[in-house]
Design an enzyme around this catalytic site. Structure first.
Site: not given
Length: 461
Positions: A76, A122, A169, A300, A364
């Site tokens: 990615r 991004h 995001e 995360y 991610e």
């Protein structure tokens, strides 16, 4: 454990253009808001910028070799909007040199058995659009210009790409860029970030509309968005903490996911924000609802949540890693917002499947080892804390799939390389490969080997 991930499970690594490419003016690239922001004194912790980063615009062959040797099934990465259209807009010129660069790279990935997963945005908005009309604040202009940029990528690269992610995001783009001002373009406002978030959702949805109407049938791909969410766990068993955790998820995730997958904003967000939260027209919400073929997730950590605080963006809840008994939830990373807690990852995957009922790609997931930037390379490659993190999180993933029945289709570790970690500069290292930013020498860490071994062992033949 007997169960394995399905044979078509995609595993690999994720990166972003501004964090790795460097070469900010090569082949006609125009500046992005991150070029401007990182060159503004005081904005980046170590005073650095992304002018070189990991030099991957030129050294992509080295990156490809690392990916190939890792045995990944997919990679990615993101395309730089201001490379494809240097001035950004729908009446501005498309840059054939940029198209050729990405086409060659994508072909080489495919030739080496690596599936390209392409992120269109991004965070690197062309600076020209920010200057021209305020960028993401201007709904009428930015949606059209973003859709035109996406169209160009579909048109010229779509025969080679079967997996598209529109925006990475939107919470970070809006809140960090237009709320706290910690990220580009550095605006601080109580109102702007709600507008930007709304416009990001619309840009995503209208780009998906174009893909589905003009390209999806002939190219045979899928398209969706990536949202970020830390699992939010009640601080204790009190009704107040349970309610706070639910509200925290609504403000972090639901205000993006609910319009896209359900067709409306969460009621708790509308009640608290009132008329500062823009409304969708009937036509807009009909385009927004159902505008993602899958659920893209960046995650995360896990946070303990309780009532209180004056942070409206969080929904007036407080986050902590400290349990009521004073112990910490998990191992502390290099950044204050990240501790390891694998059970939270499993809980989040279950929540997303139960709530939105679409296959999930973990786009991610990773861990920056505390003070790794201070270690010489021969010590930094012994990244046992990162291995411990990946051991826990891959096990949680496996259990969510094999024991809980959650349809997770892919997992992308962040990241294959240490790189430019936004406002932290080069001090925060997420890579499974050490990068000497003076020489650009790449040295795989032990975590690189761990993931290389783990996935073949746990994916069905």
């Amino acid at each position: 454990m007997a169960g394995k991930l399905p044979s078509d499970f995609l595993w690999g690594y994720a990166t972003a253009s501004y964090q790795i490419e460097g070469s900010p003016t090569a082949d006609g690239r125009g500046p992005s808001i991150w070029d401007t922001f990182s060159h503004t004194p005081g904005k980046i912790k170590d005073g650095s910028n992304g002018d070189v980063a990991t030099d991957s615009y030129r050294r992509w062959g080295e990156d490809l070799a690392l990916l190939k040797f890792a045995g990944v099934k997919a990679y990615r990465f993101s395309i730089s909007w201001s490379r494809i259209i240097p001035q950004g807009g729908r009446d501005d010129l498309i840059n054939p040199d940029a198209i050729e660069h990405y086409e060659v790279f994508i072909r080489m990935l495919r030739n080496n058995g690596i599936r390209p997963i392409v992120t269109l945005y991004h965070w690197d908005l062309p600076q020209a659009l920010h200057d021209r009309y305020g960028g993401w604040l201007n709904k009428d202009e930015i949606v059209k210009d973003y859709v035109n940029y996406a169209w160009a990528c579909f048109r010229y690269l779509g025969d080679l790409v079967k997996d598209w992610i529109t925006i990475n995001e939107p919470w970070v783009v809006s809140v960090m860029g237009y709320g706290s001002g910690e990220f580009a373009p550095g605006h601080k406002s109580d109102a702007e970030h709600w507008i930007v978030a709304h416009n990001l959702i619309l840009a995503h949805a209208y780009a998906v509309k174009v893909y589905r109407e003009e390209f999806q049938q002939s190219q045979g791909g899928q398209i969706g968005i990536t949202l970020d969410c830390h699992w939010q766990m009640p601080y204790d068993d009190s009704p107040e903490s349970i309610a706070a955790a639910k509200r925290g998820i609504a403000f972090k995730l639901g205000r993006f996911a609910d319009p896209i997958y359900k067709g409306h904003y969460p009621s708790v967000v509308k009640e608290m924000i009132g008329d500062r939260l823009p409304d969708f027209t009937d036509e807009e919400i009909s385009i927004v609802k159902g505008s993602s073929d899958f659920f893209g997730l960046n995650t995360y950590t896990t946070q303990l949540v309780r009532e209180g605080g004056n942070n409206e963006i969080q929904g007036h809840v407080k986050y902590t890693f400290t349990r009521p008994d004073g112990t910490q939830l998990g191992k502390q990373s290099h950044v204050p917002w990240l501790q390891s807690y694998p059970p939270g990852f499993r809980s989040l995957l279950n929540y997303l499947w139960e709530t939105y009922k679409l296959p999930i790609y973990v786009t991610e997931n990773g861990f920056p080892v505390k003070d790794e930037n201070k270690l010489p390379v021969d010590k930094a490659i012994h990244d046992t804390d990162r291995i411990e993190y990946f051991e826990g999180y891959t096990d949680a993933l496996l259990r969510a799939v094999t024991e809980d029945g959650v349809p997770v289709k892919g997992y992308f570790a962040w990241s294959i390389l240490d790189n430019f970690e936004w406002a932290d500069g080069y001090e925060t290292r997420f890579g499974t490969t050490h990068v000497d930013f003076t020489t650009q020498k790449r040295t795989p860490k032990l975590s690189y080997q761990f993931l290389k071994n783990w996935f073949p062992d746990h994916i069905a033949a």
